[in-house]
Every structure is written in C-alpha cells, then in structure tokens.
Design an enzyme around this catalytic site. Sequence first.
Site: not given
Length: 221
Positions: A33-34
């Site tokens: 993810a980020n």
Amino acid sequence: LGASPAAGSLTGKHILVTAGPTHEPIDPVRYIANRSSGRQGFAIAAALARVGARVTLVAGPVALPTPAGVDRVDVDTAQDMANAVATALPADAAVMVAAVADWRVEAAPQKMKRGDVPPTLQFAENPDILATLARSPRRPRLLVGFAAETEQVVEHATAKRTRKGVDWIVANDVSGDVFGGDANTVHLVTATGSEAWERLPKDAVAARLADRIADALGSDQ
Ligand code: CTP
Ligand code: CA
C-alpha cells in the site's frame, strides 16, 4: 430564456474523482500500500458536489465517510480502479487524486509460508489510469492530475503534465508532513505556467480547485 446555471456553478456537469491509495495483494492476507489517506480527494469530491456537480468518486481503501451528494465506488487494486474509471465515463472533467500503485505483484494463491529463504516479489507495471484517459476518445474536456513530489516540485509536475497529456497538474509538496494531515502546499501547473498557492487546509484547496474547474468548464462550451 431558461434556467442557465449561475456563474461558478457546476450544475449539470459530471465530474469523476479518484482518491486514496490502492492495495496490491501479495497473497490472500498481505498487500502493498502507500501512505495516502484519501482526505484531499474526498475534500475535492465534496467541494465539487457543493457547487452542483454530479460527482462519481472512485475510492481506494480509506477510512472516510462518503461526502454528501457524492456517488462512491470502492475499489482495492489499481486494475480495479482503472475498470471503475472506465465504467464511470463519460465525464465533463476528471480529477485524479488517487495515489495509484505503480506496480503490482504476481500474487500467490495461498498464504506464503515462512521458509529457509525470504521470498522475492516479482513486480509488473500497473496501467497508468490518467495517461490512458488522456489518450482515450472519451477523454473528459478538463483532465486534472495530481503529483506528489518531494523535490523539484514544479519542474517534475510540469514535465508530468506534458508527458501524461493532461490540462492541469496539482503539484503537491510532500517533503513535509502532509500524509493524513489537515493542510496542503500545492502549485497549480497549467499550459500557461504555475501558480503557488499558500499553505491551506485541504478543504480550502478543494474549494479553490472546484471554483477553478467551474470557471474552466463554464468558459469554453
Ligand atoms: N496515476 C494514475 N495511474 C497510475 C499512476 C498515477 O492514474 N498508475 C495518476 C495519479 O492519480 C496522479 C498522476 O497520475 O493524478 C500522477 O501520479 P504520480 O505517481 O505522481 O505519477 P507517475 O507517473 O506514477 O510518476 P512517479 O514516478 O513520480 O510516481
Ligand atoms: Ca506513481
């Protein structure tokens, strides 16, 4: 003489907004993810709806309530987001705020087990949703991208505007503490140059951008 919408209004316009991160699975229980919170994109969707637009918000996995008057489509991966964007067309404008994962992983069908050697992840490139939309016959009349940069903010954003074939880039200086925060420092990069906006709450960035979009869509039909 009928009801022509008030100046600065987006009544009758359909605007597509993407927001949040994407999740790229590694196996059934893990993902990449980020740090995008989705807050700036959700604020933009809310601001556009407030000035009368019909808004479709394609949202990655975020913990945010749906803004009033906004149609929300939830997605996980970049590929899901690309499909949802295609489904939402046509639109008069699109504002692509999502922090789309640039790469995905060849996901394992079962949970990867601990072994003697740590696994190696094999990456493949994700579709560039914004660049694809820019080249599409169904390109919205006004196409706005975001660019999160940690250095040479305006230079990188200006290059990205041309490379992706979009009208405006909102260049976001993420060298400070912006992810999940209340405020944003942005530059608006257009064909005629760049404007530095003062550091503003994300809601105020959203309201100002919505006004600019209303001006742009109102002035060239
Ligand atoms: N974007 C997109 N699809 C992708 C990657 C990015 O639609 N696969 C959009 C983002 O929503 C944003 C714009 O493209 O509006 C710029 O994203 P950014 O990550 O800054 O651009 P990249 O071309 O991925 O460049 P970088 O190498 O700096 O990450
Ligand atoms: Ca990227």
